[in-house]
Design a protein around this motif. Structure first.
Motif, PDB file in Angstrom:
ATOM      1  N   GLY A   1       0.818  -1.220   0.000  1.00  0.00           N
ATOM      2  CA  GLY A   1       0.000   0.000   0.000  1.00  0.00           C
ATOM      3  C   GLY A   1       0.846   1.261   0.000  1.00  0.00           C
TER       4      GLY A   1
ATOM      5  N   THR B   1       1.351   3.635  -2.070  1.00  0.00           N
ATOM      6  CA  THR B   1       0.780   4.878  -2.609  1.00  0.00           C
ATOM      7  C   THR B   1      -0.311   5.465  -1.715  1.00  0.00           C
ATOM      8  N   GLY B   2      -0.659   4.774  -0.623  1.00  0.00           N
ATOM      9  CA  GLY B   2      -1.739   5.238   0.246  1.00  0.00           C
ATOM     10  C   GLY B   2      -1.260   6.218   1.317  1.00  0.00           C
ATOM     11  N   SER B   3      -2.195   6.593   2.167  1.00  0.00           N
ATOM     12  CA  SER B   3      -1.898   7.564   3.221  1.00  0.00           C
ATOM     13  C   SER B   3      -0.841   7.018   4.199  1.00  0.00           C
ATOM     14  N   ILE B   4      -1.044   5.824   4.706  1.00  0.00           N
ATOM     15  CA  ILE B   4      -0.049   5.232   5.620  1.00  0.00           C
ATOM     16  C   ILE B   4       1.222   4.888   4.847  1.00  0.00           C
TER      17      ILE B   4
ATOM     18  N   GLY C   1      -1.632   0.074  -5.754  1.00  0.00           N
ATOM     19  CA  GLY C   1      -2.884  -0.306  -6.410  1.00  0.00           C
ATOM     20  C   GLY C   1      -2.828   0.107  -7.860  1.00  0.00           C
ATOM     21  N   LYS C   2      -3.482   1.268  -8.152  1.00  0.00           N
ATOM     22  CA  LYS C   2      -3.597   1.705  -9.549  1.00  0.00           C
ATOM     23  C   LYS C   2      -2.966   3.066  -9.811  1.00  0.00           C
ATOM     24  N   ASN C   3      -2.368   3.649  -8.804  1.00  0.00           N
ATOM     25  CA  ASN C   3      -1.805   4.992  -8.970  1.00  0.00           C
ATOM     26  C   ASN C   3      -0.396   4.918  -9.587  1.00  0.00           C
TER      27      ASN C   3
ATOM     28  N   ALA D   1      -0.969  -2.008   9.881  1.00  0.00           N
ATOM     29  CA  ALA D   1      -1.937  -0.914   9.859  1.00  0.00           C
ATOM     30  C   ALA D   1      -3.274  -1.447   9.349  1.00  0.00           C
TER      31      ALA D   1
ATOM     32  N   GLU E   1      -8.476  -4.329   8.875  1.00  0.00           N
ATOM     33  CA  GLU E   1      -9.527  -5.237   8.397  1.00  0.00           C
ATOM     34  C   GLU E   1      -9.081  -6.697   8.483  1.00  0.00           C
TER      35      GLU E   1
ATOM     36  N   ASP F   1      -1.695   1.245  14.067  1.00  0.00           N
ATOM     37  CA  ASP F   1      -2.848   2.091  14.384  1.00  0.00           C
ATOM     38  C   ASP F   1      -2.519   2.884  15.662  1.00  0.00           C
TER      39      ASP F   1
ATOM     40  N   GLY G   1      -6.774   8.128   4.463  1.00  0.00           N
ATOM     41  CA  GLY G   1      -7.419   7.657   3.239  1.00  0.00           C
ATOM     42  C   GLY G   1      -8.937   7.799   3.337  1.00  0.00           C
TER      43      GLY G   1
HETATM   44  P1  NDP Z   1      -5.452   4.551   1.326  1.00  0.00           P
HETATM   45  O1  NDP Z   1      -6.744   4.391   0.636  1.00  0.00           O
HETATM   46  O2  NDP Z   1      -4.863   5.900   1.450  1.00  0.00           O
HETATM   47  O3  NDP Z   1      -4.354   3.597   0.678  1.00  0.00           O
HETATM   48  C1  NDP Z   1      -4.632   2.268   0.370  1.00  0.00           C
HETATM   49  C2  NDP Z   1      -3.469   1.621  -0.343  1.00  0.00           C
HETATM   50  O4  NDP Z   1      -3.840   0.305  -0.732  1.00  0.00           O
HETATM   51  C3  NDP Z   1      -3.063   2.340  -1.622  1.00  0.00           C
HETATM   52  O5  NDP Z   1      -1.694   2.116  -1.828  1.00  0.00           O
HETATM   53  C4  NDP Z   1      -3.903   1.623  -2.687  1.00  0.00           C
HETATM   54  O6  NDP Z   1      -3.329   1.723  -3.974  1.00  0.00           O
HETATM   55  C5  NDP Z   1      -3.800   0.196  -2.171  1.00  0.00           C
HETATM   56  N1  NDP Z   1      -4.921  -0.659  -2.550  1.00  0.00           N
HETATM   57  C6  NDP Z   1      -6.244  -0.405  -2.390  1.00  0.00           C
HETATM   58  N2  NDP Z   1      -6.973  -1.455  -2.815  1.00  0.00           N
HETATM   59  C7  NDP Z   1      -6.100  -2.379  -3.268  1.00  0.00           C
HETATM   60  C8  NDP Z   1      -6.243  -3.683  -3.865  1.00  0.00           C
HETATM   61  N3  NDP Z   1      -7.433  -4.241  -4.059  1.00  0.00           N
HETATM   62  N4  NDP Z   1      -5.116  -4.350  -4.211  1.00  0.00           N
HETATM   63  C9  NDP Z   1      -3.901  -3.807  -4.006  1.00  0.00           C
HETATM   64  N5  NDP Z   1      -3.704  -2.585  -3.460  1.00  0.00           N
HETATM   65  C10 NDP Z   1      -4.792  -1.882  -3.110  1.00  0.00           C
HETATM   66  O7  NDP Z   1      -5.655   3.900   2.790  1.00  0.00           O
HETATM   67  P2  NDP Z   1      -4.958   4.289   4.168  1.00  0.00           P
HETATM   68  O8  NDP Z   1      -3.488   4.442   3.998  1.00  0.00           O
HETATM   69  O9  NDP Z   1      -5.743   5.370   4.803  1.00  0.00           O
HETATM   70  O10 NDP Z   1      -5.262   2.980   5.030  1.00  0.00           O
HETATM   71  C11 NDP Z   1      -4.570   1.745   4.803  1.00  0.00           C
HETATM   72  C12 NDP Z   1      -4.876   0.804   5.977  1.00  0.00           C
HETATM   73  O11 NDP Z   1      -4.354   1.390   7.170  1.00  0.00           O
HETATM   74  C13 NDP Z   1      -6.371   0.602   6.225  1.00  0.00           C
HETATM   75  O12 NDP Z   1      -6.567  -0.704   6.683  1.00  0.00           O
HETATM   76  C14 NDP Z   1      -6.694   1.594   7.326  1.00  0.00           C
HETATM   77  O13 NDP Z   1      -7.783   1.211   8.112  1.00  0.00           O
HETATM   78  C15 NDP Z   1      -5.404   1.555   8.138  1.00  0.00           C
HETATM   79  N6  NDP Z   1      -5.126   2.746   8.927  1.00  0.00           N
HETATM   80  C16 NDP Z   1      -4.998   3.977   8.322  1.00  0.00           C
HETATM   81  C17 NDP Z   1      -4.733   5.111   9.053  1.00  0.00           C
HETATM   82  C18 NDP Z   1      -4.513   6.432   8.390  1.00  0.00           C
HETATM   83  O14 NDP Z   1      -4.174   7.401   9.083  1.00  0.00           O
HETATM   84  N7  NDP Z   1      -4.689   6.569   7.098  1.00  0.00           N
HETATM   85  C19 NDP Z   1      -4.621   5.048  10.526  1.00  0.00           C
HETATM   86  C20 NDP Z   1      -4.712   3.728  11.060  1.00  0.00           C
HETATM   87  C21 NDP Z   1      -4.967   2.620  10.281  1.00  0.00           C
HETATM   88  P3  NDP Z   1      -3.615   2.915  -5.058  1.00  0.00           P
HETATM   89  O15 NDP Z   1      -3.906   4.161  -4.292  1.00  0.00           O
HETATM   90  O16 NDP Z   1      -2.322   2.951  -5.824  1.00  0.00           O
HETATM   91  O17 NDP Z   1      -4.762   2.460  -5.906  1.00  0.00           O
END
Ligand code: NDP
Ligand code: MG
Length: 381
Positions: free
Chosen positions: A8, A10-13, A36-38, A119, A122, A146, A201
Motif C-alpha cells: 500500500g 501509494t496510500g496515506s499510511i 494499487g492503480k496509482n 496498519a 480489516e 494504528d 485515506g
Molecule cells: P489509502 O486508501 O490511502 O491507501 C490504500 C493503499 O492500498 C493504496 O496504496 C492503494 O493503492 C492500495 N490498494 C487499495 N486497494 C487495493 C487492492 N485491491 N489491491 C492492491 N492494493 C490496493 O488507505 P490508508 O493508507 O488510509 O489505510 C490503509 C490501511 O491502514 C487501512 O486498513 C486503514 O484502516 C489503516 N489505517 C490507516 C490510518 C490512516 O491514518 N490513514 C490510521 C490507522 C490505520 P492505489 O492508491 O495505488 O490504488
C-alpha cells in the motif's frame, strides 16, 4: 539496517511510512512494495526508493512499468501482494493495504517469520484468531501501527499483562461528532471526508464518521491484547491528543500522548524497542492546547460501534460479514450510490441474515467475504 516490504505504498499510511524511511536512511530501506492503480505516484516512489520488487494491482500496469524499469522485478494482483510480503530480503512487512485483501499476504509473511507491522486493521477484524495463532506458532511479532493500539502498547511496555484491568480507546468522534441523527440523513461525501483532526485515506475517514473505525479498533484491541469486550471502553476525546489508555488493577491509568501524526506510531512499530528522534516533527504544546475533553459515546446516534461489539462478542464468520458489508457499503457511499445512514442499514441487514459459524478457517473466511460483497452489491442495484 531493517529491510521492509511495504504493502500500500501509494496510500496515506504508505506515504507516511516512506517519509519515515527517508528521515532515517541509515535505519530503514524499502526492498519490495505494492501499490494499487496509482501509476504516476508509483513511478516517483520507484525513482526515490529503488525497490527490488514492485507489485501492481493490474497485470497490464505491471507489464508497462517493466518496460520502463527493466532492472526491477514486477508482479501483480493477489499473488503480487504475497510475493512482496514474503520477499526474501525483507525482515519486516509493513501492511498498509486497504481492506481484507491484505489477509493472505499477512499470513504468508508470518509463515516466513517476518516481523509484521500492521496498519491493515480489516485483516485483524476478519481473521484475528488465525493471524494471532499463526504468529505465535511461527514466532512472528505483530507490531501495531494504528495510533490507538500503538498507544496501548506503549502504555504496557514493562508491565505484567495480568495486572491490566481495562483498555480505553479514545475516539475523535469523526466528521459528524456534533450532528444529530436527524442531521446525518442528508450529509454529503465531501462533508464526510472532512475529518477534524487526522488526514487519512477515504475509506477510514468515512469509517471514522460512522464510528465503524472505532468498532474495528475495539475488535483489533481484543485480538491484539487478548482482552474481553467487557474490558474495552471507548471515550470521545475531541482533541486526539491522548491516543489511548490502559487501566491497571491498582487503579493507575497509563496513557500515551502526542500530536495527531501517524508517522510517530509507524516509526515506533519499525524502530521498537528503540525510539528514534523526529527532529522536524511538530511537538506537543500542552499549554497551547489548554484543555482536553472527554465524553461517553452515544450508541444510538452511531450504530456501527454497537454492531462491532456485537460481532466481536459473537466471534466467527459474523466478523467477516460485518467487515465485508462495511467495505462494500462505504465504497458505494463514496461512489454516491447510497446515503450515509444506509451504510449502517446494509451492515445491519447482512449481520441479521447471517448464519454464524465459529472458528472459521481461511477458506471459509475468504468464501464468506466474497459472498457478502456479492450480496451487498446485488442488494444495492
Ligand atoms: P489509502 O486508501 O490511502 O491507501 C490504500 C493503499 O492500498 C493504496 O496504496 C492503494 O493503492 C492500495 N490498494 C487499495 N486497494 C487495493 C487492492 N485491491 N489491491 C492492491 N492494493 C490496493 O488507505 P490508508 O493508507 O488510509 O489505510 C490503509 C490501511 O491502514 C487501512 O486498513 C486503514 O484502516 C489503516 N489505517 C490507516 C490510518 C490512516 O491514518 N490513514 C490510521 C490507522 C490505520 P492505489 O492508491 O495505488 O490504488
Ligand atoms: Mg486509529
Amino acid at each position: 539496517m531493517k529491510s521492509i516490504s511495504l504493502l500500500g505504498a501509494t496510500g496515506s499510511i504508505g506515504q507516511q511510512t516512506l517519509d519515515i524511511v527517508k528521515e532515517h536512511p541509515e535505519e530503514f530501506q524499502i526492498t519490495a512494495l505494492s501499490v494499487g492503480k496509482n501509476i504516476e505516484k508509483t513511478k516517483e516512489i520507484i525513482r526515490a526508493f529503488q525497490p527490488k520488487l514492485v507489485s501492481l494491482q493490474l497485470e497490464q500496469d505491471a507489464l508497462a512499468l517493466q518496460k520502463e524499469f527493466p532492472q526491477i522485478g514486477f508482479t501483480f494482483g493477489k499473488q503480487g501482494l504475497i510475493d512482496v510480503a514474503t520477499y526474501e530480503d525483507s525482515s519486516y512487512l509493513l501492511n498498509a493495504v486497504l481492506g481484507s485483501v491484505g489477509l493472505e499476504s499477512t499470513l504468508a509473511a508470518i509463515r516466513q517469520k517476518k516481523a509484521i507491522a500492521i496498519a491493515n486493521k480489516e485483516t485483524l477484524v476478519t481473521a484475528g484468531h488465525l493471524v494471532m495463532s499463526e504468529a505465535k506458532k511461527y514466532g512472528a511479532p505483530i507490531l501495531p501501527v494504528d495510533s490507538e493500539h500503538s498507544a496501548l502498547w506503549q502504555s504496557m511496555v514493562g508491565e505484567n499483562p495480568k495486572s491490566i484491568s481495562k483498555l480505553i480507546l479514545t475516539a475523535s468522534g469523526g466528521s459528524f461528532r456534533d450532528q444529530s441523527r436527524e442531521e446525518l440523513k442528508n450529509v454529503t461525501v465531501k462533508e464526510a471526508l472532512n475529518h477534524p483532526n487526522w488526514s487519512m485515506g477515504a475509506k477510514i475517514t468515512i469509517d471514522s464518521a460512522t464510528l465503524m473505525n472505532k468498532g474495528l479498533e475495539v475488535i483489533e484491541a481484543a485480538v491484539l491484547y487478548d482482552m474481553s469486550y467487557d474490558d474495552i471502553d471507548v471515550v470521545i476525546h475531541r482533541e486526539s491528543i491522548i491516543h489511548s489508555l490502559v487501566e491497571y488493577h491498582d487503579t493507575s491509568v497509563m496513557a500515551q500522548l502526542g500530536t495527531p501524526d501517524m508517522r510517530t506510531p509507524i516509526q515506533y512499530a519499525l524502530s521498537y524497542p528503540e525510539r528514534l528522534p523526529r527532529p522536524n516533527a511538530q511537538r506537543l504544546d500542552l499549554a497551547k492546547i489548554g484543555q482536553l475533553n472527554f465524553k461517553n459515546v452515544d450508541f444510538d446516534r452511531f450504530r456501527c460501534l454497537g454492531f462491532a461489539y456485537e460481532a466481536g462478542r459473537m466471534g466467527g464468520t459474523i466478523l467477516t460479514v460485518m467487515n465485508a458489508a462495511n467495505e462494500t457499503a462505504v465504497a458505494a457511499f463514496l461512489d454516491g450510490k447510497i446515503k450515509f445512514l444506509e451504510i449502517e442499514d446494509v451492515i445491519d441487514r447482512m449481520m441479521q441474515q447471517h448464519d454464524n459459524s465459529l472458528n472459521p478457517d481461511l477458506e471459509t473466511i475468504l468464501h464468506v467475504d466474497e459472498e457478502t460483497r456479492k450480496t451487498v452489491k446485488s442488494m444495492l442495484k
